[in-house]
Design an enzyme around this catalytic site. Structure first.
Site, PDB file in Angstrom:
ATOM      1  N   ARG A  45      -5.492  35.203  22.403  1.00 49.15           N
ATOM      2  CA  ARG A  45      -6.606  35.154  21.458  1.00 49.15           C
ATOM      3  C   ARG A  45      -7.675  36.068  22.033  1.00 49.15           C
ATOM      4  NH1 ARG A  45      -9.519  34.357  25.266  1.00 49.15           N
ATOM      5  NH2 ARG A  45     -11.226  34.128  23.814  1.00 49.15           N
ATOM      6  N   GLY A  46      -8.700  36.279  21.209  1.00 42.18           N
ATOM      7  CA  GLY A  46      -9.751  37.214  21.616  1.00 42.18           C
ATOM      8  C   GLY A  46      -9.600  38.495  20.832  1.00 42.18           C
ATOM      9  N   ALA A  47     -10.668  38.963  20.216  1.00 42.87           N
ATOM     10  CA  ALA A  47     -10.561  40.070  19.263  1.00 42.87           C
ATOM     11  C   ALA A  47      -9.799  41.286  19.800  1.00 42.87           C
ATOM     12  CB  ALA A  47     -11.969  40.456  18.786  1.00 42.87           C
ATOM     13  N   GLN A 198     -12.331  27.370  24.959  1.00 40.74           N
ATOM     14  CA  GLN A 198     -12.130  28.658  25.636  1.00 40.74           C
ATOM     15  C   GLN A 198     -13.035  28.780  26.870  1.00 40.74           C
ATOM     16  OE1 GLN A 198     -12.453  28.280  22.317  1.00 40.74           O
ATOM     17  NE2 GLN A 198     -11.432  29.903  21.142  1.00 40.74           N
ATOM     18  N   ASP A 239     -16.339  39.173  17.247  1.00 36.24           N
ATOM     19  CA  ASP A 239     -15.070  39.378  16.540  1.00 36.24           C
ATOM     20  C   ASP A 239     -15.226  40.381  15.416  1.00 36.24           C
ATOM     21  OD1 ASP A 239     -15.028  36.526  17.789  1.00 36.24           O
ATOM     22  OD2 ASP A 239     -12.942  37.119  17.490  1.00 36.24           O
ATOM     23  N   ASN A 249     -18.915  35.656  15.693  1.00 33.03           N
ATOM     24  CA  ASN A 249     -18.352  35.286  16.984  1.00 33.03           C
ATOM     25  C   ASN A 249     -17.993  33.814  16.949  1.00 33.03           C
ATOM     26  OD1 ASN A 249     -17.664  36.212  19.695  1.00 33.03           O
ATOM     27  ND2 ASN A 249     -19.280  34.835  20.399  1.00 33.03           N
ATOM     28  N   LYS A 250     -17.448  33.306  18.040  1.00 32.11           N
ATOM     29  CA  LYS A 250     -17.020  31.912  18.090  1.00 32.11           C
ATOM     30  C   LYS A 250     -18.105  30.958  17.592  1.00 32.11           C
ATOM     31  CE  LYS A 250     -13.882  30.858  18.905  1.00 32.11           C
ATOM     32  NZ  LYS A 250     -12.924  30.784  17.808  1.00 32.11           N
TER      33      LYS A 250
HETATM   34  C1  LIG Z   1     -13.868  39.780  23.467  1.00 34.33           C
HETATM   35  S1  LIG Z   1     -13.965  39.092  21.911  1.00 34.33           S
HETATM   36  C2  LIG Z   1     -13.559  37.456  22.227  1.00 34.33           C
HETATM   37  C3  LIG Z   1     -13.960  36.586  21.087  1.00 34.33           C
HETATM   38  O1  LIG Z   1     -12.794  36.024  20.472  1.00 34.33           O
HETATM   39  C4  LIG Z   1     -12.918  34.620  20.546  1.00 34.33           C
HETATM   40  O2  LIG Z   1     -12.357  33.969  19.459  1.00 34.33           O
HETATM   41  P1  LIG Z   1     -10.875  33.314  19.620  1.00 34.33           P
HETATM   42  O3  LIG Z   1     -10.814  32.708  20.976  1.00 34.33           O
HETATM   43  O4  LIG Z   1     -10.815  32.306  18.492  1.00 34.33           O
HETATM   44  O5  LIG Z   1      -9.910  34.464  19.417  1.00 34.33           O
HETATM   45  C5  LIG Z   1     -14.402  34.401  20.596  1.00 34.33           C
HETATM   46  O6  LIG Z   1     -15.006  34.590  19.343  1.00 34.33           O
HETATM   47  C6  LIG Z   1     -14.787  35.457  21.574  1.00 34.33           C
HETATM   48  O7  LIG Z   1     -16.140  35.767  21.636  1.00 34.33           O
END
Ligand SMILES: CSC[C@H]1O[C@H](OP(=O)(O)O)[C@H](O)[C@@H]1O
EC number: 5.3.1.23
Length: 355
Positions: A45-47, A198, A239, A249-250
Site C-alpha cells: 500500500r502507499g501511493a 499504518q 495520495d 491523504n489517509k
Molecule cells: C507515500 S504516500 C503514502 C500514503 O498512502 C497511504 O494510504 P494507504 O496506506 O491506504 O495506501 C496514506 O495515505 C499515506 O500517506
C-alpha cells in the site's frame, strides 16, 4: 533498504505489510491478477508503491503472456490495465503508472517489425526504471525538505509515508531520514492511524530499523501534545493533490492539519510530482475509497462493536490547500501561498526553488 517490492525472475516479490511489525513475510506475485489482489488487500500500500506495483504487474502479465500476435497482446494489456486500475480509486499514482506503461507499449508498437519478446523485455525495463526513479525522487524530496524540519525537535506524522509506501526510501519519512542524515536531532510521533494502523505497525517498525526515536500515539492525542508545545512540525504523504493544492491523504490527516494551523505548527506534505493531478480541479472531486466495515468492527479478528451498528470507513480525507504550509517534491518546495498554479509549475517543469 526495506524491500517493499522487487522484480525477480520468479515474479514480483512483496514484503507482506499485513504481517508487520511482528513477522517479516514475503509473497511473490506470479501473475498480474496476483498483483491486483496484493494491492486491493493492502499487502502492498502507499501511493507510489501501488503505482510501481501496477507497472510491474503489467510487465509481469505481458512477460507471462502466451499471445502470438500483437493484436492478442494489445487486448491482454487493455484487460490487465483495467483490472489493476480497479484495485483502489484514490491514489493517482496508480493511474499515472498504468498510463505510463500503456504509453510505452503503444510507443513500442510503432517500431517497425517489433517482436513480442522485444516488447516483453522493454516493459520490464520500463517498470524497473519507474522503481529506480521513485527511489531517486524520494531522496531528492528528502534533500529539498530536510532544511524545513527543526534542527532539534519533535515531528508528528500520520499513517505511513515511508519506505513501505514507496520503493524503499519514503516521502514524508524520506524527508525525516534526510534530515537525520544531515544531523538534525529529530524524534518522531507516529499517529497509530486506525483502522489499518499504518502508523503503529509500519511507521514505528521502519523508523526503529533506522534507530530514529519514535513514539506511537492514538489518533486522538495530537491536539493535546500540540497545545503543550511538544510538536514542532507535522509532515505527511499524499495520495492525490488536486490542481488547486488540496491534498487527499489517509483519513485523519485533515484533523491533524486543522490542529496544526490552530497551534501555528508548520504542516508539510511530501509527494512526488506524479501525485499532482491537474485533471482534478479541487479536493472535493477526488474519489475517496470506502473500505470494508470489518476493518473498523474487528481488531486482530476480535469483534469490538455490537452487531448491526452503522460503520463509517473512508480510507482518505481531503485537506484544503489553506492548511498546507508547503508541498515538498523531488523538484523543489512549493511554498504556500503558491505563487503560480500547479499547472504552471508542472508546465514549467520546475518548481519554486527550495527554501
Ligand atoms: C507515500 S504516500 C503514502 C500514503 O498512502 C497511504 O494510504 P494507504 O496506506 O491506504 O495506501 C496514506 O495515505 C499515506 O500517506
Amino acid at each position: 533498504m526495506i524491500p517493499t517490492l522487487e522484480w525477480t525472475p520468479e515474479g514480483v516479490r512483496f514484503i507482506d505489510q499485513t504481517k508487520l511489525p511482528l513477522d517479516e513475510i514475503y509473497v511473490t506475485a506470479t501473475s498480474y491478477q496476483d498483483v491486483a489482489t496484493i494491492i486491493r488487500d493492502m499487502i502492498v500500500r502507499g501511493a507510489p508503491a501501488i503505482g510501481v506495483s501496477a507497472a510491474m504487474g503489467i510487465a509481469l502479465g505481458v512477460d507471462r503472456s502466451s499471445a502470438t500476435t500483437l493484436s492478442q497482446l494489445t487486448a491482454e494489456v487493455e484487460e490487465m490495465s483495467k483490472v489493476l486500475a480497479a484495485t483502489r480509486p484514490t491514489a493517482v499514482n496508480l493511474f499515472w503508472a498504468i498510463d505510463r506503461m500503456n504509453e510505452k507499449y503503444k510507443e513500442l508498437l510503432t517500431t517497425p517489425g517489433v517482436t513480442i519478446p522485444e516488447i516483453k523485455a522493454a516493459l520490464i525495463t520500463e517498470a524497473q526504471a519507474m522503481y529506480d526513479a521513485d527511489i531517486e525522487a524520494c531522496k531528492q524530496m528528502g534533500a529539498h525538505g530536510a532544511t524545513l524540519l527543526p534542527e532539534e525537535g519533535t515531528v508528528l506524522t500520520h499513517c505511513n509515508a515511508g519506505a513501505l509506501a514507496t520503493c524503499g526510501y519514503g516521502t514524508a519519512l524520506g524527508v525525516i531520514r534526510a534530515a537525520v542524515e544531515r544531523g538534525h536531532k529529530i524524534d518522531v510521533l507516529a499517529d497509530e492511524t486506525r483502522p489499518y494502523l499504518q502508523g503503529a505497525r509500519l511507521t514505528a517498525w521502519e523508523l526503529m530499523q533506522d534507530n530514529i526515536p519514535t513514539t506511537v500515539l492514538c489518533d486522538n492525542m495530537a491536539g493535546t501534545l500540540m497545545r503543550q508545545g511538544r510538536i514542532q512540525a507535522v509532515i505527511v504523504g499524499a495520495d492525490r493533490i488536486a490542481a488547486n493544492g488540496d491534498v487527499a491523504n489517509k483519513v485523519g490527516t485533515y484533523s491533524v492539519a486543522v490542529l496544526a494551523k490552530e497551534h501555528g505548527i508548520p504542516f508539510y506534505v511530501a509527494a512526488p510530482w506524479s501525485t499532482i493531478d491537474l485533471a482534478t480541479a479541487h479536493g472535493d472531486q477526488i474519489p475517496i475509497e470506502q473500505r470494508s466495515p470489518v476493518e473498523v468492527t474487528h481488531s486482530n479478528g476480535k469483534q469490538m462493536t455490537p452487531h448491526g451498528v452503522g460503520i463509517e470507513n473512508p480510507a482518505f480525507d481531503v485537506t484544503p490547500a489553506k492548511y498546507v504550509t508547503a508541498i515538498i517534491t523531488e523538484r523543489g518546495v512549493l511554498q504556500a501561498p503558491y505563487k503560480v498554479s500547479m499547472k504552471e509549475m508542472l508546465d514549467a517543469e520546475s518548481a519554486v526553488p527550495a527554501v
